[in-house]
Write a protein that holds these residues in place. Structure first.
Motif, mmCIF file in Angstrom:
data_model
loop_
_atom_site.group_PDB
_atom_site.id
_atom_site.type_symbol
_atom_site.label_atom_id
_atom_site.label_comp_id
_atom_site.label_asym_id
_atom_site.label_seq_id
_atom_site.Cartn_x
_atom_site.Cartn_y
_atom_site.Cartn_z
ATOM 1 N N LEU A 74 0.766 -1.220 0.025
ATOM 2 C CA LEU A 74 -0.134 -0.046 -0.116
ATOM 3 C C LEU A 74 0.854 1.446 0.103
ATOM 4 O O LEU A 74 0.650 2.289 -0.709
ATOM 5 C CB LEU A 74 -1.040 -0.094 1.152
ATOM 6 N N ALA A 75 2.095 1.227 0.789
ATOM 7 C CA ALA A 75 3.109 2.365 0.831
ATOM 8 C C ALA A 75 3.358 2.499 -0.659
ATOM 9 O O ALA A 75 3.719 3.831 -1.101
ATOM 10 C CB ALA A 75 3.966 2.143 1.724
ATOM 11 N N GLY A 76 4.026 1.580 -1.309
ATOM 12 C CA GLY A 76 4.206 1.678 -2.608
ATOM 13 C C GLY A 76 3.324 2.230 -3.865
ATOM 14 O O GLY A 76 3.777 3.299 -4.314
ATOM 15 N N GLU A 77 1.975 1.772 -3.498
ATOM 16 C CA GLU A 77 1.086 2.476 -4.271
ATOM 17 C C GLU A 77 0.846 3.686 -4.027
ATOM 18 O O GLU A 77 0.566 4.504 -5.072
ATOM 19 C CB GLU A 77 -0.323 1.338 -4.346
ATOM 20 N N ALA A 78 0.965 4.054 -2.914
ATOM 21 C CA ALA A 78 0.654 5.623 -2.528
ATOM 22 C C ALA A 78 1.477 6.403 -3.130
ATOM 23 O O ALA A 78 1.364 7.581 -3.542
ATOM 24 C CB ALA A 78 0.567 5.581 -0.800
ATOM 25 N N ARG A 79 2.693 5.838 -3.028
ATOM 26 C CA ARG A 79 4.079 6.814 -3.660
ATOM 27 C C ARG A 79 3.826 6.837 -4.895
ATOM 28 O O ARG A 79 4.018 8.194 -5.705
ATOM 29 C CB ARG A 79 5.336 6.284 -3.373
ATOM 30 N N THR A 88 5.583 13.060 -13.186
ATOM 31 C CA THR A 88 6.900 13.089 -13.181
ATOM 32 C C THR A 88 7.550 11.584 -13.628
ATOM 33 O O THR A 88 7.080 10.695 -12.667
ATOM 34 C CB THR A 88 7.601 13.724 -12.008
ATOM 35 N N VAL A 89 8.395 11.426 -14.731
ATOM 36 C CA VAL A 89 8.933 10.145 -14.630
ATOM 37 C C VAL A 89 10.335 10.122 -14.269
ATOM 38 O O VAL A 89 11.133 10.678 -14.983
ATOM 39 C CB VAL A 89 8.782 9.707 -16.314
ATOM 40 N N VAL A 276 -1.699 0.734 -8.621
ATOM 41 C CA VAL A 276 -1.355 1.927 -9.521
ATOM 42 C C VAL A 276 0.333 1.757 -9.379
ATOM 43 O O VAL A 276 0.808 1.361 -8.605
ATOM 44 C CB VAL A 276 -1.412 3.358 -8.365
ATOM 45 N N TYR A 277 0.862 1.912 -10.584
ATOM 46 C CA TYR A 277 2.029 1.828 -11.305
ATOM 47 C C TYR A 277 2.880 3.046 -11.182
ATOM 48 O O TYR A 277 2.331 4.226 -11.488
ATOM 49 C CB TYR A 277 2.173 1.080 -12.652
#
Length: 292
Positions: A74-79, A88-89, A276-277
């Motif tokens: 979840l933390a990764g998806e939030a980021r 921003t890529v 979310v990626y």
């Protein structure tokens, strides 16, 4: 409960080894120990049993492992969602691949991605197919490339991006050196050089000769296709390889197209599924689909 403590706990729980966990999270072993102790003190429970020769999870640690994985996801998806909103890529990606693919197919992809997204820092690692799948599952790798079809796994996605022709490589003086193609029956009594069981190249060999009542007997198991190619050149036997294994160093061997039931092997890309990626990963997956 701090996310960095949970990340460290997840690494220790996955490896059951403080040294390997420290390498994974890029900390000293003493820092890993301190974080685990802090987490245990906060939760009021021992998470690992250190009384035996091999580290193991306690019942409390087993409970926490599932929650930690979900919280970190979840933390990764939030980021990723925040980064997506900012359009921003940037950031960093760790990509893994079989040594053959890293040498032949992936350089063009890496170069093209860098031209499009120079702000993304890319790391490319080589590993065997089993290590690549484990790396994707535990989050060490953002994406991986290997030959063959990927097994269905929860929270993991895969896609075949190309087909690689399979070849039989023979010593120059082999009786079949003048053939335009060869099949299983032609080589039933020949000596073969293979990789170890569990390796994707060994699986290719086993599947290629599965139709025969008695498949050729491997004369030896070897660690790399480069070594196998050299031994074929020296006249020690034959081998089944993907075409890219000869792309950089063809050597003095005869390469003949394989005419067995499956004449090609898929080049597969695998990544961990997320709701979310991160823009960097989404851009890399899209570039791979174009370039491979």
């Amino acid at each position: 409960m701090q996310l960095r403590h949970l990340s460290t706990f997840a690494a220790v729980a996955d490896t059951l080894n403080f040294t390997r966990a420290a390498e994974r999270v890029h900390l000293s072993q003493s820092s890993v120990t301190e974080q685990i102790q802090s987490l245990e003190a906060e939760l009021g429970a021992r998470l690992f049993d250190r009384s035996r020769r091999r580290l193991s999870l306690t019942p409390a640690g087993q409970r926490l492992q599932a929650f930690a994985a979900e919280l970190l996801k979840l933390a990764g998806e939030a980021r990723a969602a925040v980064a997506e909103a900012s359009d921003t890529v940037a950031g960093s990606l760790v990509i893994g691949g079989l040594e053959t693919l890293c040498a032949v197919r992936l350089p063009e992809l890496i170069a093209e991605f860098h031209r499009r997204h120079a702000a993304v820092e890319l790391t490319l690692k080589t590993a065997d197919s089993g290590s690549l799948r484990r790396g994707i599952r535990n989050g060490d790798l953002d994406a991986g490339f290997f030959f063959g079809e990927a097994p269905e796994e929860t929270d993991v996605r895969s896609e075949a991006l190309a087909e690689e022709q399979l070849l039989i490589i023979l010593p120059p003086n082999h009786r079949l050196a003048g053939r335009t193609e060869v099949g299983p029956e032609d080589l039933a009594n020949d000596a073969f050089l293979v990789t170890q069981p569990g390796c994707i190249y060994r699986r290719m060999f086993d599947e290629a000769f599965a139709i025969l009542p008695k498949r050729p007997k491997p004369m030896g198991e070897f660690a790399s296709l480069g070594l196998i190619r050299g031994l074929v050149e020296a006249g020690l036997g034959c081998a089944l390889v993907p075409r890219s294994a000869l792309a950089k160093h063809p050597g003095h061997v005869v390469a003949i197209p394989w005419s067995g039931r499956r004449r090609t092997a898929p080049v597969t890309m695998m990544w961990r599924h997320r709701r979310v990626y991160a823009p960097a990963l989404a851009a890399f997956l899209a570039t791979a689909r174009e370039c491979l």
